[in-house]
Design a protein around this motif. Structure first.
Motif, short mmCIF file in Angstrom:
data_model
loop_
_atom_site.label_atom_id
_atom_site.label_comp_id
_atom_site.label_asym_id
_atom_site.label_seq_id
_atom_site.Cartn_x
_atom_site.Cartn_y
_atom_site.Cartn_z
N ALA A 19 0.81 -1.21 0.00
CA ALA A 19 0.00 0.00 0.00
C ALA A 19 0.85 1.26 0.00
N GLY A 20 2.10 1.15 0.45
CA GLY A 20 2.95 2.33 0.49
C GLY A 20 3.70 2.60 -0.79
N CYS A 21 3.55 1.76 -1.81
CA CYS A 21 4.34 1.93 -3.02
C CYS A 21 3.71 2.96 -3.93
N GLY A 22 4.57 3.66 -4.67
CA GLY A 22 4.09 4.66 -5.61
C GLY A 22 4.79 4.53 -6.94
N ALA A 23 5.33 5.64 -7.42
CA ALA A 23 5.96 5.67 -8.74
C ALA A 23 7.18 4.78 -8.77
N THR A 24 7.54 4.31 -9.96
CA THR A 24 8.68 3.43 -10.11
C THR A 24 9.91 4.21 -10.52
N GLU A 25 11.08 3.67 -10.17
CA GLU A 25 12.31 4.33 -10.57
C GLU A 25 12.61 4.10 -12.04
N GLN A 103 0.96 -18.33 -12.69
CA GLN A 103 2.08 -17.98 -13.55
C GLN A 103 2.44 -16.50 -13.50
N TRP A 104 1.76 -15.71 -12.64
CA TRP A 104 1.98 -14.27 -12.60
C TRP A 104 2.89 -13.87 -11.45
N THR A 105 3.75 -12.92 -11.72
CA THR A 105 4.54 -12.28 -10.67
C THR A 105 3.81 -11.01 -10.27
N LEU A 106 3.37 -10.95 -9.02
CA LEU A 106 2.60 -9.81 -8.53
C LEU A 106 3.50 -8.68 -8.04
N GLY A 107 4.65 -9.08 -7.53
CA GLY A 107 5.56 -8.09 -6.97
C GLY A 107 6.72 -8.78 -6.30
N TYR A 108 7.40 -8.05 -5.45
CA TYR A 108 8.59 -8.56 -4.78
C TYR A 108 8.56 -8.08 -3.33
N ALA A 109 8.98 -8.93 -2.41
CA ALA A 109 9.00 -8.56 -1.00
C ALA A 109 10.02 -9.40 -0.26
N GLY A 110 10.65 -8.81 0.74
CA GLY A 110 11.62 -9.55 1.53
C GLY A 110 12.09 -8.75 2.72
N THR A 120 19.59 6.52 17.95
CA THR A 120 19.39 7.81 17.29
C THR A 120 18.41 7.60 16.15
N GLU A 121 18.19 8.64 15.36
CA GLU A 121 17.33 8.53 14.19
C GLU A 121 18.15 8.08 12.99
N TYR A 122 17.58 7.17 12.21
CA TYR A 122 18.23 6.66 11.01
C TYR A 122 17.35 6.91 9.80
N ALA A 123 18.01 7.15 8.67
CA ALA A 123 17.31 7.28 7.40
C ALA A 123 17.62 6.06 6.55
N PHE A 124 16.58 5.46 5.99
CA PHE A 124 16.71 4.34 5.06
C PHE A 124 16.52 4.91 3.66
N LEU A 125 17.63 5.11 2.95
CA LEU A 125 17.59 5.74 1.64
C LEU A 125 17.65 4.68 0.55
N THR A 126 16.76 4.78 -0.43
CA THR A 126 16.68 3.77 -1.48
C THR A 126 16.72 4.43 -2.86
N SER A 127 17.15 3.64 -3.84
CA SER A 127 17.26 4.14 -5.21
C SER A 127 15.92 4.19 -5.91
N GLY A 128 14.90 3.57 -5.34
CA GLY A 128 13.56 3.61 -5.91
C GLY A 128 12.54 3.67 -4.80
N PHE A 129 11.31 3.99 -5.14
CA PHE A 129 10.25 4.06 -4.15
C PHE A 129 9.84 2.65 -3.74
N ARG A 130 9.94 2.34 -2.47
CA ARG A 130 9.62 1.02 -1.94
C ARG A 130 8.77 1.17 -0.68
N VAL A 181 4.94 -4.93 -9.28
CA VAL A 181 5.25 -4.91 -10.69
C VAL A 181 4.59 -3.66 -11.29
N PRO A 182 5.30 -2.87 -12.13
CA PRO A 182 6.53 -3.21 -12.85
C PRO A 182 7.81 -2.74 -12.19
N GLN A 183 7.79 -2.41 -10.89
CA GLN A 183 9.04 -2.06 -10.23
C GLN A 183 10.01 -3.22 -10.30
N ALA A 184 11.30 -2.90 -10.28
CA ALA A 184 12.33 -3.94 -10.34
C ALA A 184 12.46 -4.65 -9.00
#
Length: 201
Positions: A19-25, A103-110, A120-130, A181-184
């Motif tokens: 539910a938190g996913c948005g635009a793809t990289e 036979q369908w790939t719905l997405g990816y999770a792990g 302290t406070e940490y930032a989790f920075l990613t190359s795409g929206f996840r 999908v279609p996120q990598a």
């Protein structure tokens, strides 16, 4: 019937995390969402004080572009994870297991494990929206994410998104990621203390 129900439960669970996913990289920078992910913005507020986050993103960008790099495959969502991403100043190239239905790939999770050195406070920075969820691995208690930061292109072209959370030093945290999908299935992750830590490097 039982198999159908368990598959349905898996898809439902994945959908909730997604539910938190948005635009793809994979979109061009001009069309990628410059603001917080549309659906996630309803769940996680946009960061208001972005000066320290911008500094953390600039520092993390060096690692995202020049390393050191480490490639890992996240553990399947819902099971134990021993995939550690605690090494400081490291860009992790994370591959998420596929979630399939027939036979369908719905997405990816792990899931991966992060053990902070200090509280302290940490930032989790990613190359795409996840979609991101942080859970205390021992108690299974979910840690509330503080806010979401859409990394501006001028700050870092390699990192697109960040979420922040207050964590306790020495505690193992399970970090769940999901992409539809279609996120990598693969993306870069850099975890950085916000505030003073990167300035001391």
């Amino acid at each position: 019937m039982l198999k159908h129900l368990s598959t349905h439960a898996l898809i439902t669970s994945a959908a909730l995390l997604f539910a938190g996913c948005g635009a793809t990289e994979e979109q061009a920078p001009e069309t990628a969402a410059p603001a917080p992910m549309p659906q996630q913005s309803e769940l996680i507020a946009a960061c208001v004080d972005t000066e320290e986050l911008a500094e953390a993103a600039e520092h993390s960008c060096v690692h995202a572009e020049f390393g050191p790099f480490e490639s890992v495959t996240a553990a399947p969502l819902g099971g134990p994870s021993f995939v550690d991403v605690s090494a400081a100043h490291t860009a992790f190239n994370i591959t998420l297991p596929a979630i399939t239905y027939q036979q369908w790939t719905l997405g990816y999770a792990g899931s991966v494990i992060f053990t902070p050195e200090e509280s302290t406070e940490y930032a989790f920075l990613t190359s795409g929206f996840r979609a991101v969820r942080v859970v205390n691995a021992a108690t299974n208690e979910e840690v509330g994410l503080e806010c979401h930061y859409a990394v501006p292109q001028e700050v870092c072209g390699s990192l697109r998104s960040a979420v922040t959370a207050d964590l306790e030093g020495g505690i193992d945290y399970r970090v769940d990621f999901a992409a539809v999908v279609p996120q990598a299935s693969s993306f870069l992750l850099v975890i950085e203390e916000t505030g003073h830590a990167h300035a001391e490097e």
